[in-house]
Every structure is written in structure tokens, then in C-alpha cells.
Design a protein around this motif. Structure first.
Motif, PDB file in Angstrom:
ATOM      1  N   ILE A 161      -1.232  -2.312 -60.530  1.00  0.00           N
ATOM      2  CA  ILE A 161      -0.164  -3.212 -60.981  1.00  0.00           C
ATOM      3  C   ILE A 161      -0.697  -4.631 -60.867  1.00  0.00           C
ATOM      4  O   ILE A 161      -1.211  -5.035 -59.820  1.00  0.00           O
ATOM      5  N   PRO A 170       2.165  -2.639 -65.363  1.00  0.00           N
ATOM      6  CA  PRO A 170       1.247  -1.539 -65.039  1.00  0.00           C
ATOM      7  C   PRO A 170      -0.030  -1.650 -65.859  1.00  0.00           C
ATOM      8  O   PRO A 170      -0.002  -2.110 -67.004  1.00  0.00           O
ATOM      9  N   GLY A 204       3.445   3.833 -49.798  1.00  0.00           N
ATOM     10  CA  GLY A 204       2.893   2.879 -50.742  1.00  0.00           C
ATOM     11  C   GLY A 204       3.160   1.454 -50.311  1.00  0.00           C
ATOM     12  O   GLY A 204       3.516   1.177 -49.160  1.00  0.00           O
ATOM     13  N   THR A 206       5.044  -2.332 -51.394  1.00  0.00           N
ATOM     14  CA  THR A 206       6.002  -3.101 -52.186  1.00  0.00           C
ATOM     15  C   THR A 206       5.660  -4.573 -52.066  1.00  0.00           C
ATOM     16  O   THR A 206       5.467  -5.074 -50.953  1.00  0.00           O
ATOM     17  N   PHE A 216       6.854  -5.394 -57.539  1.00  0.00           N
ATOM     18  CA  PHE A 216       6.484  -4.022 -57.905  1.00  0.00           C
ATOM     19  C   PHE A 216       6.369  -3.153 -56.659  1.00  0.00           C
ATOM     20  O   PHE A 216       6.288  -3.663 -55.522  1.00  0.00           O
ATOM     21  N   ILE A 218       3.917   0.377 -55.650  1.00  0.00           N
ATOM     22  CA  ILE A 218       2.890   1.308 -56.104  1.00  0.00           C
ATOM     23  C   ILE A 218       2.472   2.201 -54.940  1.00  0.00           C
ATOM     24  O   ILE A 218       2.288   1.747 -53.801  1.00  0.00           O
ATOM     25  N   TYR A 223       5.074   4.441 -59.353  1.00  0.00           N
ATOM     26  CA  TYR A 223       5.042   2.976 -59.449  1.00  0.00           C
ATOM     27  C   TYR A 223       6.324   2.498 -60.108  1.00  0.00           C
ATOM     28  O   TYR A 223       6.975   3.224 -60.876  1.00  0.00           O
TER      29      TYR A 223
END
Length: 226
Positions: A161, A170, A204, A206, A216, A218, A223
Motif C-alpha cells: 500500500i 493498493p 497486520g 494500520t 490503510f 495491510i 488490505y
């Protein structure tokens, strides 16, 4: 006695002349050509169709293909996988802000000030200070298969990202933004660099950019951009 000797000599010459040719023509004498015989040590000549012996052919080494790692990675990057059936990342800017606050409250460590970092086992690598594509975070494994985004790209899965012109987007990457030496941040933790704040979780990362009001999430096989 002298006469008899001369006659005998004449008779001998006549006999020799008769043996030279049937009609007395010296051109009719056959010509014989001789060739030296081959010695026992000489080798027969190879013909054009004779192949060299196996002993004169250099050995050929056969290289077996290297098995791919169990994670499904290839030379061009991790193989894309379908999105997870159990998504857990935030899907809006406000949700991301709330998630970052929750992770900060649950963490036992202070906010980490870093311009780039990697999560445990290098699952996610983030670059926060790049003037063109920052903040950006990239997966090592678990690229997200997304035909709607990657239909015309070389890679067929979302692996990074980027924030470009104030919007998170993306990227179906076949390259990497990784550089050695980035500090490893273990979850749960919060990382900050200027207006950018990221929450590190086991599922993941943030990130939000307060300056452009974008962000975002991921993680492997998941994602969200907002």
C-alpha cells in the motif's frame, strides 16, 4: 670362339626385347603403383559420420530445480492468495484512529519513533518518510489476489500500500521497498513519524496520515484503503 660369344649376346638381347611388349612397342608396358603399407601402430582414419567416443565428450552436469519454499514464494515475489474469510483490519479512517488508540492502550511499551520498521518475522515492512510513496507498507508473504486491481499489471496480487498524492492506494508490486537495518517492532505497539501513526498488531499494520486524512490496513491476505 669370339664369333660364338657375339652370337650368344645377340640372342640374349632379342629375348629381352620380346619380353618387353607383345608387338615390340615400349609404350604398352603396364605401370604399377605401389603404396607403403600401414604400420601396426597406425589408427584407421575416422569417417565424417563417425562420432567421437564417450571418453572424449566432456561430462554434463544436471542441475535439479530448487524446490520452492512452503510459503509459496517465487523469484518474482509471494504467490497471491485469496482474501481471508475472516477480515480483522479497520475499513475507514475513523475506525483506524480508534484501532490505533486501542493498540496504544494495550501496549506495554512507549510509542516508537521510527521512519521505517519491520514487524516480527518481517511479515510487514513499512517506510513512513518517503516523499513520493510514503507512508507505505509492504507484505513479505500473503499477497492479496485482486483481479480488479491487478488485471493489467505484471504481478497479479496486491503486496504493498502506497500513499500517493494524499491518497492510499493498493499496488500490485513485483519489486520491494525493503532495505536492511530497519528496527523490528513487536506487536502490540504504536509507531509514529511526523503526522503518520501506525498500529502494529499480530494480524497486520494500520497506518493513518493526519496531514492528508487518509490511511490503510495491510496484513497477509487482507488490505483496506480509506
Amino acid at each position: 670362339m669370339r664369333f660364338l660369344g657375339t652370337a650368344a649376346l645377340l640372342l640374349a638381347l632379342a629375348a629381352l626385347t620380346g619380353c618387353g611388349a607383345a608387338d615390340g612397342d615400349p609404350d604398352d608396358v603396364p605401370t604399377i603403383t605401389t603404396r607403403p603399407s600401414a604400420s601396426r601402430s597406425a589408427k584407421p582414419m575416422e569417417t565424417a559420420t563417425q562420432l567421437p567416443s564417450a571418453a572424449s565428450t566432456p561430462p554434463v552436469t544436471t542441475v535439479s530445480p530448487t524446490a520452492l519454499p512452503a510459503t509459496g514464494t517465487t523469484e518474482s515475489g509471494p504467490s497471491p492468495e485469496p482474501p481471508t474469510d475472516d477480515p480483522g483490519g479497520p475499513t475507514s479512517y475513523d475506525d483506524a484512529q480508534t484501532r490505533i488508540a486501542e493498540v496504544g492502550a494495550a501496549s506495554t511499551q512507549e510509542v516508537v519513533a521510527a521512519e521505517r520498521f519491520s514487524t516480527t518475522k518481517d511479515v510487514v515492512y513499512c517506510l513512513l518518510d518517503d516523499p513520493v510513496i510514503g507512508p507505505s507498507c509492504e507484505l513479505r508473504t500473503g499477497f492479496v489476489k485482486d483481479d480488479a486491481v491487478c488485471g493489467s499489471d505484471i504481478a497479479d496480487g496486491v503486496g504493498r500500500i502506497e500513499t500517493y498524492k494524499g491518497r492510499a492506494r493498493p499496488v500490485c508490486n513485483s519489486d520491494t521497498i525493503r532495505e536492511p537495518g530497519a528496527p523490528v517492532v513487536a506487536a502490540p505497539a504504536v509507531v509514529a513519524s511526523g503526522p503518520i501513526t501506525c498500529a502494529v498488531e499480530s494480524i497486520g499494520v494500520t497506518c493513518t496520515d493526519a496531514g492528508s486524512h487518509t490511511g490503510f490496513f495491510i496484513g497477509p491476505r487482507e488490505y483496506h484503503v480509506f
